[in-house]
Motif scaffolding. Sequence first.
Motif, PDB file in Angstrom:
ATOM      1  N   THR A 185       1.005  -0.939   0.024  1.00 32.65           N
ATOM      2  CA  THR A 185      -0.013  -0.105  -0.194  1.00 32.65           C
ATOM      3  C   THR A 185       0.992   1.074   0.011  1.00 32.65           C
ATOM      4  O   THR A 185       2.052   1.171   0.344  1.00 32.65           O
ATOM      5  CB  THR A 185      -0.661   0.035   1.186  1.00 32.65           C
ATOM      6  OG1 THR A 185      -0.332   0.035   2.357  1.00 32.65           O
ATOM      7  CG2 THR A 185      -1.743  -1.294   1.460  1.00 32.65           C
ATOM      8  N   ILE A 202      -3.363  -0.447  -3.912  1.00 35.26           N
ATOM      9  CA  ILE A 202      -3.270  -1.645  -3.249  1.00 35.26           C
ATOM     10  C   ILE A 202      -2.803  -2.841  -4.212  1.00 35.26           C
ATOM     11  O   ILE A 202      -3.442  -3.033  -5.065  1.00 35.26           O
ATOM     12  CB  ILE A 202      -4.465  -2.043  -2.435  1.00 35.26           C
ATOM     13  CG1 ILE A 202      -4.877  -1.180  -1.343  1.00 35.26           C
ATOM     14  CG2 ILE A 202      -4.223  -3.477  -1.641  1.00 35.26           C
ATOM     15  CD1 ILE A 202      -6.531  -1.347  -1.021  1.00 35.26           C
ATOM     16  N   VAL A 239      -2.285   4.251   7.369  1.00 29.74           N
ATOM     17  CA  VAL A 239      -2.292   2.748   6.588  1.00 29.74           C
ATOM     18  C   VAL A 239      -2.253   1.631   7.883  1.00 29.74           C
ATOM     19  O   VAL A 239      -1.583   1.879   8.764  1.00 29.74           O
ATOM     20  CB  VAL A 239      -0.862   2.656   6.053  1.00 29.74           C
ATOM     21  CG1 VAL A 239      -0.526   1.170   5.461  1.00 29.74           C
ATOM     22  CG2 VAL A 239      -0.433   3.787   4.894  1.00 29.74           C
TER      23      VAL A 239
END
Length: 116
Positions: free
Chosen positions: A55, A69, A91
């Motif tokens: 990510t 992603i 994240v």
Amino acid sequence: MWQKIIGWFKHLFSRQAPVHREENGLWWQEDKGTVKVGLASRVIEELGDITFLATPTVDEQVDRNDQLIDIEGGKAVETFKSPVTGKVSRVYEGYQDDPTSLAKAVDPLLVEIQPA
């Protein structure tokens, strides 16, 4: 009894934003100025044993339809695109550290974005 009535009224008047589900398994939801992005459990299941997850990092700028992603499983590799333009504000790194834990989560939340 009163608590049930109060709970019913709170539920009735709460304005939670809808969850947007894309055909590829990506889901996202606006929540108080932040867009939360995750993956449907069915996609993770279809990929098989998850071995890799990538990510963007916090404070990274992303544009709508940019690669957001990457996930690799025993059966396939998938790339999911950002639903919005903005800056990554969070994240969920636990999944980065142990991608196999995605299989245990229900529709795991992976990234939060502050829309531009």
